[in-house]
Design an enzyme around this catalytic site. Sequence first.
Site, mmCIF file in Angstrom:
data_model
loop_
_atom_site.group_PDB
_atom_site.id
_atom_site.type_symbol
_atom_site.label_atom_id
_atom_site.label_comp_id
_atom_site.label_asym_id
_atom_site.label_seq_id
_atom_site.Cartn_x
_atom_site.Cartn_y
_atom_site.Cartn_z
ATOM 1 N N GLU A 7 46.855 39.830 39.923
ATOM 2 C CA GLU A 7 47.316 39.476 41.395
ATOM 3 C C GLU A 7 48.430 38.298 41.236
ATOM 4 O O GLU A 7 49.568 38.229 41.862
ATOM 5 C CB GLU A 7 46.226 38.977 42.214
ATOM 6 C CG GLU A 7 45.346 40.256 42.485
ATOM 7 C CD GLU A 7 44.221 39.882 43.503
ATOM 8 O OE1 GLU A 7 44.386 39.020 44.446
ATOM 9 O OE2 GLU A 7 42.955 40.223 43.338
ATOM 10 N N ASP A 80 41.296 40.979 41.304
ATOM 11 C CA ASP A 80 40.177 40.414 41.067
ATOM 12 C C ASP A 80 38.894 41.236 41.368
ATOM 13 O O ASP A 80 38.707 42.142 41.924
ATOM 14 C CB ASP A 80 40.205 39.276 42.543
ATOM 15 C CG ASP A 80 41.207 38.161 42.277
ATOM 16 O OD1 ASP A 80 41.568 38.040 40.922
ATOM 17 O OD2 ASP A 80 41.516 37.509 43.004
ATOM 18 N N ASP A 82 36.224 41.423 43.360
ATOM 19 C CA ASP A 82 35.693 41.882 44.680
ATOM 20 C C ASP A 82 36.307 43.017 45.471
ATOM 21 O O ASP A 82 37.168 43.776 45.058
ATOM 22 C CB ASP A 82 35.736 40.526 45.367
ATOM 23 C CG ASP A 82 37.311 39.929 45.873
ATOM 24 O OD1 ASP A 82 38.125 40.660 45.429
ATOM 25 O OD2 ASP A 82 37.148 38.738 46.518
ATOM 26 N N GLU A 84 38.361 43.005 47.818
ATOM 27 C CA GLU A 84 39.991 42.922 48.227
ATOM 28 C C GLU A 84 40.570 43.020 46.884
ATOM 29 O O GLU A 84 41.588 43.811 47.034
ATOM 30 C CB GLU A 84 39.981 41.440 48.639
ATOM 31 C CG GLU A 84 39.684 40.942 50.152
ATOM 32 C CD GLU A 84 40.331 41.807 51.292
ATOM 33 O OE1 GLU A 84 41.606 41.872 51.151
ATOM 34 O OE2 GLU A 84 39.510 42.372 52.016
ATOM 35 N N TYR A 303 34.986 33.118 38.753
ATOM 36 C CA TYR A 303 35.470 33.768 40.114
ATOM 37 C C TYR A 303 34.958 33.259 41.381
ATOM 38 O O TYR A 303 33.811 32.773 41.457
ATOM 39 C CB TYR A 303 35.467 35.072 40.305
ATOM 40 C CG TYR A 303 36.324 35.881 41.384
ATOM 41 C CD1 TYR A 303 37.813 35.394 41.525
ATOM 42 C CD2 TYR A 303 35.777 36.326 42.460
ATOM 43 C CE1 TYR A 303 38.555 35.862 42.328
ATOM 44 C CE2 TYR A 303 36.444 36.899 43.515
ATOM 45 C CZ TYR A 303 37.992 36.748 43.242
ATOM 46 O OH TYR A 303 38.728 37.309 44.520
ATOM 47 N N ARG A 305 35.008 33.566 44.955
ATOM 48 C CA ARG A 305 34.534 34.295 45.903
ATOM 49 C C ARG A 305 33.411 35.286 45.672
ATOM 50 O O ARG A 305 33.505 36.510 45.100
ATOM 51 C CB ARG A 305 35.570 35.261 46.521
ATOM 52 C CG ARG A 305 36.817 34.301 47.088
ATOM 53 C CD ARG A 305 37.738 35.257 47.803
ATOM 54 N NE ARG A 305 38.945 34.125 48.344
ATOM 55 C CZ ARG A 305 39.924 33.973 47.755
ATOM 56 N NH1 ARG A 305 40.117 34.246 46.482
ATOM 57 N NH2 ARG A 305 40.766 32.984 48.371
ATOM 58 N N HIS A 350 29.243 39.131 41.309
ATOM 59 C CA HIS A 350 27.804 39.029 41.192
ATOM 60 C C HIS A 350 27.344 37.785 40.517
ATOM 61 O O HIS A 350 26.418 37.179 41.041
ATOM 62 C CB HIS A 350 27.146 40.038 40.549
ATOM 63 C CG HIS A 350 27.429 41.539 41.241
ATOM 64 N ND1 HIS A 350 27.156 41.652 42.302
ATOM 65 C CD2 HIS A 350 27.687 42.602 40.561
ATOM 66 C CE1 HIS A 350 27.165 42.961 42.722
ATOM 67 N NE2 HIS A 350 27.745 43.323 41.542
#
Length: 894
Positions: A7, A80, A82, A84, A303, A305, A350
């Site tokens: 990203e 990433d 997640d 998104e 990470y 989020r 997680h």
Amino acid sequence: MKIVVVESPAKAKTINKYLGPGYEVLASFGHVRDLPAKDGSVDPDDDFRMIWEVDDKSAKRLNDIARAVKGAEKLILATDPDREGEAISWHVLEVLKEKNALKKQPVERVVFNAITKQAVTEAMKNPRQIDGALVDAYLARRALDYLVGFTLSPVLWRKLPGSRSAGRVQSVALRLVSDRELEIEKFVAKEYWSLIAKLATTRGDTFEARLVGADGQKIQRLDIGSGQQAEDFKRALEAAAFTVNSVEAKPARRNPYPPFMTSTLQQEASRKFGFAPAHSMRIAQRLYEGIDIGGETVGLITYMRTDGVDIAPEAIASARGVIQADYGAKYVPSSPRQYVSKAKTAQEAHEAIRPTDLTRRPGDVKKLLEPDQAKLYELIWLRTIASQMESAELERTTVDITAKAGSRTIDLRANGTVVKFDGFLTLYTEDQDDKDDDDDSRRLPAMAAGEALQKRGIDATQHFTEPPPRYSEASLVKRMEELGIGRPSTYASILQVLRDRGYVRLDKKRLVPEDKGRVLTAFLENFFARYVEYDFTANLEEQLDLISNNEIAWKDVLRDFWTGFIGAVGEIKELRITQVIDALDAMLAPHLFPPRADGTDPRKCPNCESGKIGLKLGRFGGFIGCSNYPECKFTRQLTVGADGAGGGMRKLGEDPESGLEVTVRSGRFGSYLQLGEATKDEAGEAVKPKRASLPKGVSPDDMDLERAVKLLALPRTIGKHPDDGEDIIAGVGRFGPYVKHGKTYANIDASEDILAIGLNRAVTLIEEKKLNPGKGRRFGADPGKQLGEHPQKGGMILAKNGRYGPYVSHNGVNANLPNEKTPETITLDEAAALVDARAEHGGGSSSRRKKPVRKEPAKKAPAVKSAMPLAAKPKKRAAASPAKVARKSKAAAK
């Protein structure tokens, strides 16, 4: 060559170093396409078909990726870990398919929870395919948000002037803030008294005990409701003999807190450092992407989020080793601690947020980080280490005391806690949003049953119950999490949107709903009640989680939602604005028109005294107006004063010189001071009263009469300039406070008081301005605060206050600051990231301006031949004759 797509460019550089020459890592710069901001981007009538649009900047990135992929042996999508991130990988892949960039190259999806060489190389060994269920959950969420925004917002613009828009989750968060404000307004304080006896043991050790009963009856906190009752108990206790009735000591254990997930990190950073959630996430992003350590960029945390609280086994082992080395074996529990997320369905990364290397202590990296980064890294490190430490061992002691006063028996109780072994408390204690007055933390002296006690004093103290506190950003995030509203990746943006749209403001770190936010909430609760209910929104979030687990179909969720929602929108479209105003007026009446202390009608117009005041809606939102308009032009803001009258106006007193009343008021452009009221001159022309804006950072609640009179008296003469004897003037202008000498204006920094600035300081500012007038800048422009040299490119980065707001500048590239940042609080790294991002997007010196959103030109309709008879077509004008032209030329010459 294998192509890897991530990203951010910072991440791309780091991962490129880890993977070596066989890989080329490219950045997508976040999302590459989105739904166009116009009607029809999601079509419910066509099975919720979604139209995606790639903007110009993303198109360039995608073209670069497509060119690289065409000659590559493999495409690896490493965005990433997640929902998104999964969506970005899907978008990139879909665009590459449309461009026919993919032939027979295999496509793999890899995820890593930390940007370290070990995590990245391990992820490359375990590829998978794009998770279709996670993509479906993203599509459902994006479609829902679009449908609510683009269907409801036009209704708001027509029926509720002044409202900007309403989001699906933001509206529910706004309701939480508004409902809390309503609780506070409706709250009626209740008087109560507490009685505390100061006692001493036979050894002289003193402590305090609280009255808890009398004559066989328990006495609760609010039971003593008058001073007379309190005085009766005090007299009895003054004459009483005190004896220890019983001493009970119970062992207790306090377990450590789990490591951070997104919401708890935001809460603690807000409590401990005052960081806004959005600011915390920006700092965490930088820590995740990494810093340069010994010539290698290393990610410092995993990470950020996530709603998970478990950590990897190797990280647990590392934490236990650090605890052993730094605190000793007694602080290491016999077995590793395991934590389980309370979330019903895990749909984010997680693992909890933790340092990538727990042996990298905060002191080791502090000098490499900006101050805010160092604070957040230390907080994450402490919480992670503490989560694996031994429990604290406590002893809670309760001492019951009997006071004999003649025939009366009065009961008192003293509580205390002794820490026998501090365990994790030696390292970390979690802060609280709203601390209670709890005496459990007090330590009691040794006592035994039957022991006589000496009285040292009796205190009877009056108290009043207090309303529930307003939400802080931390407590609102916590409440949303408890209700199941929103998700880790959305909390920061939800709060930011509410502030950006002017629906709430921060006052002393507490969220206060603005009038337009209160009106919007009332509108939604009246006409779209189901869609701002907490349970409904939480249930929708659960359905999105079920989609991500591949348990239900995403379009089924959309169909169920859309059927009821579009019906509600259809009903409100038929209402007239007057019906809407009447409904809101009735609902907001307790807030807008509370009972007056003198018992008079709260709706009686204070100006004409014959009209009734009520809610009105104007182009800038709601306000209170008189029913006798236009004969009576009385208006006020919605906010009601403490006395239940006056609305957005507070009387400060009379001006000592003129005798006119000085008031502080709320206006369309903020708070201001006013001297007297509007009058008319001899000719009948209106004469406006003198007004003065409140200085930046000064709250209307903090304004007093003395300061207000001085502000209204500006501009003032500070003194004579020592060189030429001309006056130096201090005042407040369009661009803020200034000092002026002749034609030279110099801005006064926000940290300085315009009323207190003296002659020496004023002369210094004037001379500095003359030496550095600022090429091409308007008068009074901010010369800027030097933040330091750009870490990579060199050259000074400046933080300035401009006409269009604060911004940072580097080598001709300017970038606006986020709303929660100022030139005084922005760090060098944050500023460098902003100007780099602006430069990547082609930003220049005009980037300070808030440019309007560019709209796509409307497609021209095909030319249609006119069906008008030839005779009816307008005739062309005949060319002027030579003689006529000559006459005109002659006249022009004259």
